[in-house]
Design a protein around this motif. Sequence first.
Motif, short mmCIF file in Angstrom:
data_model
loop_
_atom_site.label_atom_id
_atom_site.label_comp_id
_atom_site.label_asym_id
_atom_site.label_seq_id
_atom_site.Cartn_x
_atom_site.Cartn_y
_atom_site.Cartn_z
N GLN A 1 -6.25 6.72 13.15
CA GLN A 1 -6.88 5.69 12.33
C GLN A 1 -6.61 5.91 10.85
OE1 GLN A 1 -10.98 5.35 14.57
NE2 GLN A 1 -10.35 3.35 13.81
N ALA A 2 -6.50 7.16 10.42
CA ALA A 2 -6.15 7.43 9.03
C ALA A 2 -4.73 6.93 8.72
CB ALA A 2 -6.28 8.92 8.73
N ILE A 3 -3.80 7.18 9.62
CA ILE A 3 -2.43 6.69 9.43
C ILE A 3 -2.41 5.17 9.37
CG2 ILE A 3 -0.19 6.48 10.59
CD1 ILE A 3 -0.62 9.39 11.55
N ASP A 4 -3.19 4.51 10.23
CA ASP A 4 -3.31 3.06 10.21
C ASP A 4 -3.78 2.59 8.84
OD1 ASP A 4 -3.64 0.38 10.84
OD2 ASP A 4 -5.16 0.70 12.37
N MET A 5 -4.79 3.25 8.29
CA MET A 5 -5.32 2.87 6.98
C MET A 5 -4.27 3.07 5.88
SD MET A 5 -8.57 1.85 7.15
CE MET A 5 -9.45 2.31 5.65
N VAL A 6 -3.56 4.18 5.92
CA VAL A 6 -2.54 4.45 4.91
C VAL A 6 -1.44 3.39 4.97
CG1 VAL A 6 -0.74 6.07 4.16
CG2 VAL A 6 -3.00 6.92 4.83
N ASP A 7 -1.02 3.05 6.18
CA ASP A 7 0.03 2.03 6.32
C ASP A 7 -0.47 0.65 5.88
OD1 ASP A 7 1.96 3.81 7.16
OD2 ASP A 7 1.55 3.50 9.30
N GLY A 8 -1.75 0.36 6.14
CA GLY A 8 -2.32 -0.89 5.65
C GLY A 8 -2.34 -0.94 4.13
N LEU A 9 -2.66 0.19 3.50
CA LEU A 9 -2.67 0.27 2.04
C LEU A 9 -1.26 0.08 1.49
CD1 LEU A 9 -4.10 0.90 -0.65
CD2 LEU A 9 -3.78 3.34 -0.14
N ARG A 10 -0.29 0.72 2.11
CA ARG A 10 1.10 0.54 1.67
C ARG A 10 1.52 -0.92 1.78
NH1 ARG A 10 3.62 5.53 5.15
NH2 ARG A 10 3.78 7.08 3.49
N ALA A 11 1.18 -1.55 2.90
CA ALA A 11 1.57 -2.95 3.11
C ALA A 11 0.91 -3.85 2.08
CB ALA A 11 1.18 -3.39 4.52
N ALA A 12 -0.35 -3.58 1.77
CA ALA A 12 -1.05 -4.38 0.77
C ALA A 12 -0.40 -4.23 -0.60
CB ALA A 12 -2.52 -3.98 0.71
N ASN A 13 -0.05 -3.00 -0.96
CA ASN A 13 0.60 -2.78 -2.25
C ASN A 13 1.94 -3.50 -2.33
OD1 ASN A 13 -1.48 -1.20 -3.21
ND2 ASN A 13 -0.52 0.75 -2.73
N SER A 14 2.70 -3.46 -1.25
CA SER A 14 3.99 -4.16 -1.22
C SER A 14 3.79 -5.67 -1.34
CB SER A 14 4.74 -3.83 0.07
OG SER A 14 5.08 -2.47 0.13
N PHE A 15 2.79 -6.18 -0.63
CA PHE A 15 2.51 -7.61 -0.69
C PHE A 15 2.10 -8.02 -2.10
CE2 PHE A 15 -0.53 -11.07 -0.70
CZ PHE A 15 0.16 -12.06 -0.03
N LEU A 16 1.24 -7.23 -2.72
CA LEU A 16 0.77 -7.57 -4.07
C LEU A 16 1.92 -7.55 -5.07
CD1 LEU A 16 -2.60 -5.62 -4.09
CD2 LEU A 16 -2.32 -8.11 -4.05
N LYS A 17 2.81 -6.58 -4.93
CA LYS A 17 3.95 -6.50 -5.84
C LYS A 17 4.88 -7.69 -5.66
CE LYS A 17 7.73 -3.41 -7.22
NZ LYS A 17 8.38 -2.09 -6.97
N ALA A 18 5.11 -8.07 -4.40
CA ALA A 18 6.02 -9.19 -4.14
C ALA A 18 5.43 -10.53 -4.52
CB ALA A 18 6.42 -9.18 -2.67
N SER A 19 4.12 -10.68 -4.31
CA SER A 19 3.48 -11.98 -4.53
C SER A 19 3.01 -12.19 -5.96
CB SER A 19 2.27 -12.12 -3.60
OG SER A 19 1.25 -11.19 -3.95
N GLY A 20 2.80 -11.08 -6.69
CA GLY A 20 2.25 -11.20 -8.03
C GLY A 20 0.79 -11.60 -8.05
N LEU A 21 0.11 -11.50 -6.91
CA LEU A 21 -1.28 -11.94 -6.81
C LEU A 21 -2.23 -11.03 -7.57
CD1 LEU A 21 -2.86 -14.22 -5.35
CD2 LEU A 21 -3.23 -12.61 -3.46
N GLY B 1 -5.84 -8.06 -15.20
CA GLY B 1 -5.10 -6.83 -15.42
C GLY B 1 -5.04 -5.96 -14.18
N SER B 2 -4.61 -4.72 -14.34
CA SER B 2 -4.56 -3.83 -13.18
C SER B 2 -5.99 -3.48 -12.77
CB SER B 2 -3.77 -2.56 -13.52
OG SER B 2 -4.37 -1.85 -14.57
N ARG B 3 -6.24 -3.51 -11.45
CA ARG B 3 -7.60 -3.36 -10.94
C ARG B 3 -7.68 -2.16 -10.00
NH1 ARG B 3 -9.88 -4.50 -14.32
NH2 ARG B 3 -11.78 -4.34 -13.07
N PRO B 4 -8.80 -1.43 -10.02
CA PRO B 4 -8.99 -0.33 -9.05
C PRO B 4 -9.02 -0.88 -7.62
CG PRO B 4 -11.05 -0.84 -10.17
CD PRO B 4 -9.99 -1.63 -10.87
N VAL B 5 -8.63 -0.03 -6.68
CA VAL B 5 -8.51 -0.44 -5.28
C VAL B 5 -9.59 0.24 -4.45
CG1 VAL B 5 -7.04 -0.40 -3.22
CG2 VAL B 5 -6.03 -0.82 -5.48
#
Length: 441
Positions: A143-163, A77-81
């Motif tokens: 570094q905070a902006i880097d982390m935020v962009d990494g989080l965005r990219a991960a969310n996009s990847f998870l949505k696209a992959s269904g992982l 199911g949906s999991r905390p990040v």
Amino acid sequence: MSALADAQLNPGQTWPIPAAQIDAGTSASGVQALTGTATCDVHIAYVLYMTRDPKGEAATASTAVFVPSGTNAACTGSRPVVLYAHGTTTEKAFNMADIANNQEGSLTAAMFAAHGYIVVAPNFLGYDLSSLSYHPYLNAEAQAIDMVDGLRAANSFLKASGLGTPSAKLFVTGYSEGGHVAMATQKVLERDYASEFTVTAAAPMSGPYNLSRFVTQILASPDYCASLGSSDPNCAVDAGATLFTPLLLTSWQKSYGNVYSTPADAYQSPYAGFMETLLPSNSSVSDLIAAGKLPADSTFRKLFGTGGMINDSFRTAALANPNTGMLGAAATNSLLNWTPKAPMAMCYSAADPTVFAYNTTDAQTYFGSKGVTVPALDLRGNVATIATTLGTSAATLAGGFQATYPAASSAVGTPGTEQDHADAAPFCAAFVRGYFANFAQ
């Protein structure tokens, strides 16, 4: 823990790690008493993304994404990040996704993902496949902006992959440099991205939050030591300073342009000729020492004096101009200047020889002055007191740490035994997981 120990990792690649394999890894490394046995299998993804460097220019970076899977309800199911910020490294190829060769990535996967959290662990600008030629070390905003962009990219990847499916629960943590990054990320998320993300709770660990005090102490250490009658100009320098200082000087010089006019202003010979571009490196620290690229000092404290790294004229000029240059940058990147909205806890050791403990206690006092209570576990603290203030689980962790590593100074802000930084990490991570559990449901 990975079957891909000798394989080439490529962006977009994913692979599963069974729970039994995770358990074999934590058992072999001796951390299973802290991580516990894995509840979930972990599916690893390796994602390349776009972010911005300190000048606002586009740059590439990469992140590991650890996704729990399996039949247990905690794994579906949906999991905390958990958004995780890693510690200081000199290795250019550092990659949290390469858990067969990356101890911090392996621990993070076992501690959080194997117990039901989706983990997003960016590798930071300047590492792995990043296009940036340097690392913006302890640049809080970048570094905070880097982390935020990494989080965005991960969310996009998870949505696209269904992982996996992230829930609305977002936790932020990190260790050492990553403790500073985690605190900066919570600050920036709450200040600038509240419409996009809501921090559920955060737990920075052993980070240099009070950079103004920390950097001032290091620069002033020869004078301080002389006042004590010590002939060692590095008696109050933190363990690891000859690695951290060039990363810091390069980061802040590239970011602000006013730390020095030329490298020769800051560095003694022969380091002035190459230090600005040395770290992070594709060579090991031992090879760099053998090649004369770093001072031959096993504690990495040989920062000043004959055979040291930094010019005395540079440090005295920096101390004389606390509002500009190195100390001006330290003030810009100190984190005793905001008030957290989401709950926060911290973890540290009072005898840490690398990131002196006042970084945590000063932050705790500052937040308290703003009306925010931030509990902090001192792994060298009195176990009975910890049981009363933080609970039996925290007390058990402190007692276990003290039993495992009994020889250490208890004086805050003075060098202790070396394990009080590196080996505190899994104990602090276990405390953080317990703290996050209070908010995860």
